[in-house]
Design a protein around this motif. Structure first.
Motif, mmCIF file in Angstrom:
data_model
loop_
_atom_site.group_PDB
_atom_site.id
_atom_site.type_symbol
_atom_site.label_atom_id
_atom_site.label_comp_id
_atom_site.label_asym_id
_atom_site.label_seq_id
_atom_site.Cartn_x
_atom_site.Cartn_y
_atom_site.Cartn_z
ATOM 1 N N ILE A 1 0.934 -1.159 0.006
ATOM 2 C CA ILE A 1 -0.007 0.188 -0.165
ATOM 3 C C ILE A 1 0.751 1.266 0.013
ATOM 4 O O ILE A 1 0.354 2.490 -0.226
ATOM 5 N N SER A 2 2.224 1.008 0.140
ATOM 6 C CA SER A 2 2.971 2.187 0.228
ATOM 7 C C SER A 2 4.651 1.716 -0.087
ATOM 8 O O SER A 2 4.814 0.688 0.011
ATOM 9 N N TYR A 3 5.327 2.853 -0.509
ATOM 10 C CA TYR A 3 6.816 2.447 -0.630
ATOM 11 C C TYR A 3 7.437 1.954 0.728
ATOM 12 O O TYR A 3 8.371 1.200 0.692
ATOM 13 N N GLU B 1 7.566 -2.894 -8.497
ATOM 14 C CA GLU B 1 6.963 -2.158 -9.154
ATOM 15 C C GLU B 1 5.653 -2.828 -9.688
ATOM 16 O O GLU B 1 5.577 -4.167 -9.630
ATOM 17 N N PRO B 2 4.826 -2.331 -10.465
ATOM 18 C CA PRO B 2 3.691 -2.905 -10.752
ATOM 19 C C PRO B 2 3.923 -4.243 -11.631
ATOM 20 O O PRO B 2 4.659 -4.019 -12.586
ATOM 21 N N GLY B 3 3.466 -5.337 -11.512
ATOM 22 C CA GLY B 3 4.076 -6.772 -11.923
ATOM 23 C C GLY B 3 2.899 -7.630 -12.539
ATOM 24 O O GLY B 3 3.046 -8.729 -12.986
ATOM 25 N N PHE B 4 1.516 -7.369 -11.880
ATOM 26 C CA PHE B 4 0.595 -8.467 -12.092
ATOM 27 C C PHE B 4 -0.657 -7.784 -12.893
ATOM 28 O O PHE B 4 -1.258 -6.865 -12.471
ATOM 29 N N PRO B 5 -0.525 -8.078 -14.248
ATOM 30 C CA PRO B 5 -1.603 -7.486 -15.246
ATOM 31 C C PRO B 5 -3.097 -7.669 -14.478
ATOM 32 O O PRO B 5 -3.408 -8.841 -14.100
ATOM 33 N N PHE C 1 2.661 -0.176 -6.000
ATOM 34 C CA PHE C 1 3.779 -0.166 -5.069
ATOM 35 C C PHE C 1 4.375 -1.491 -5.245
ATOM 36 O O PHE C 1 5.386 -1.812 -4.555
ATOM 37 N N GLY C 2 4.014 -2.225 -6.209
ATOM 38 C CA GLY C 2 4.569 -3.781 -6.287
ATOM 39 C C GLY C 2 3.939 -4.336 -5.173
ATOM 40 O O GLY C 2 2.628 -4.169 -4.557
ATOM 41 N N GLY C 3 4.441 -5.636 -4.834
ATOM 42 C CA GLY C 3 3.814 -6.409 -3.772
ATOM 43 C C GLY C 3 4.706 -7.628 -3.341
ATOM 44 O O GLY C 3 5.852 -7.813 -3.787
ATOM 45 N N LEU C 4 4.199 -8.267 -2.524
ATOM 46 C CA LEU C 4 4.747 -9.488 -1.841
ATOM 47 C C LEU C 4 4.184 -10.840 -2.450
ATOM 48 O O LEU C 4 3.103 -10.985 -2.292
#
Length: 351
Positions: A94-96, A121-125, A131-134
């Motif tokens: 939800i944030s950097y 970085e955004p990686g899941f279409p 903010f990317g993710g885990l």
């Protein structure tokens, strides 16, 4: 019929504990009415090592996750079924700041078994993840309904299940301390029927805090090999169908689907996966047998030495049941007390 243990309830708790006891060489019989509204049959069945809004490692993850996949794989073999689905779980940041926090955690060896990848970085279409993710591993879901139905058939073939509603009025205790229910006689009685224990005289003082949860099955033009989880979870069932949930309501404890519950799930799904839901296929409701302190409850009745309780698994039942059923089995066989955080004696003050 003489058995060693009479168990009330064939949900997740009763099924897994009874299997442990059978495997240990004991004769058991379960009593269950097969209600389709059982929380176990409605639950999505996630096992997730990182949970909650603050994304923390789940309580006792290291001991719980040692048991999960090995136990359910064994049960699949016994039942000749496939109901365990190891699947990565993707949790958008939800944030950097949160991203940086998990970058730091990824260097900590205690997280090695759970972190598959940090996406920076955004990686899941199709997923809202600015903010990317885990991406988690050692995770997935259990098709609980399929597991319970196949285990029920297995019990019936063994003659180990009475199909019907349990009534305490039909339960008697003889002079030797044996319990008689219909044709079954057993020296030990175990309640595994979730919030149903509130209706019996043995454990109606245990402070269950039932929680109503709603789940939707939706049609949506989105495909993912991972479970997407933030605010709500979305499990991809294939063919453009996903299971999405769930709500948390501890005020209205009934089995009625609500417009507000549906709206809440769809709103959160829209924030997570902003792709139109073309239709709602199903809307289910279950009542989770949660405890006030969100820990399982297990042990012996304070005054009846031959009466026991195993339950309170709540929303994390798939993760909790394999390990704590083993701990409960050890207690029943050898008398080794359950750890204090789950021991029923923490509630004796309520009697």
């Amino acid at each position: 019929m003489e058995v060693d243990f009479l168990l009330i309830g064939q949900g997740l708790a009763g099924s897994i504990l009874s299997y442990r006891l059978i495997k240990a060489g004991f004769k058991v019989c379960l009593v269950d009415d097969g209600s389709p509204a059982s929380s176990s049959k409605v639950a999505a069945g996630l096992y997730n090592p990182v949970t909650g809004r603050k994304m923390v490692k789940t309580w006792q993850a290291d001991i719980l996750f040692d048991e999960i996949e090995a136990f359910y794989r064994e049960l699949e073999t016994v039942l000749n079924q496939n109901f365990l689905h190891p699947t990565g779980i993707y949790r958008p940041f939800i944030s950097y700041e949160e991203q940086n926090e998990w970058l730091s955690k990824s260097a900590d060896s205690q997280y090695d078994r759970y972190i598959g990848k940090i996406v920076r970085e955004p990686g899941f279409p199709g997923v809202s993840d600015p903010f990317g993710g885990l991406l988690l591993k050692s995770s997935g879901y259990l098709d609980i309904k399929k597991m319970l139905e196949s285990y029920r058939s297995w019990l019936l073939k063994r003659g180990s299940l009475i199909q019907g509603r349990f009534s305490e009025a039909q339960l008697t205790e003889d002079a030797s301390g044996n319990w008689q229910f219909q044709i079954i006689r057993a020296p030990k009685l175990i309640f595994c029927n979730g919030i149903g224990v509130k209706d019996n005289s043995f454990f109606n003082w245990v402070p269950f805090t039932p929680v109503k949860g709603e789940i939707l099955t939706v049609r949506q033009a989105f495909k993912s090999h991972e479970i997407i989880n933030r605010g709500v979870f979305r499990i991809d069932l294939g063919n453009g169908i996903g299971k999405v949930g769930s709500t948390y309501n501890n005020r209205e404890i009934d089995l009625e689907p609500t417009a507000s519950g549906k709206r809440e799930i769809l709103d959160k799904l829209r924030q997570l996966v902003p792709i139109e839901v073309s239709s709602i296929i199903d809307h289910q409701v279950g009542i989770r047998p949660a405890m006030r302190d969100r820990r399982p409850v297990m042990g012996r009745h304070p005054k009846k030495e031959n009466v026991f309780l195993f339950g309170g698994l709540g929303a994390k039942g798939v993760s909790l049941a394999p390990y704590f059923s083993k701990e409960m089995t050890e207690y029943l066989i050898s008398g080794k007390e359950p750890q204090k955080e789950v021991n029923i004696n923490r509630f004796f003050k309520y009697i």
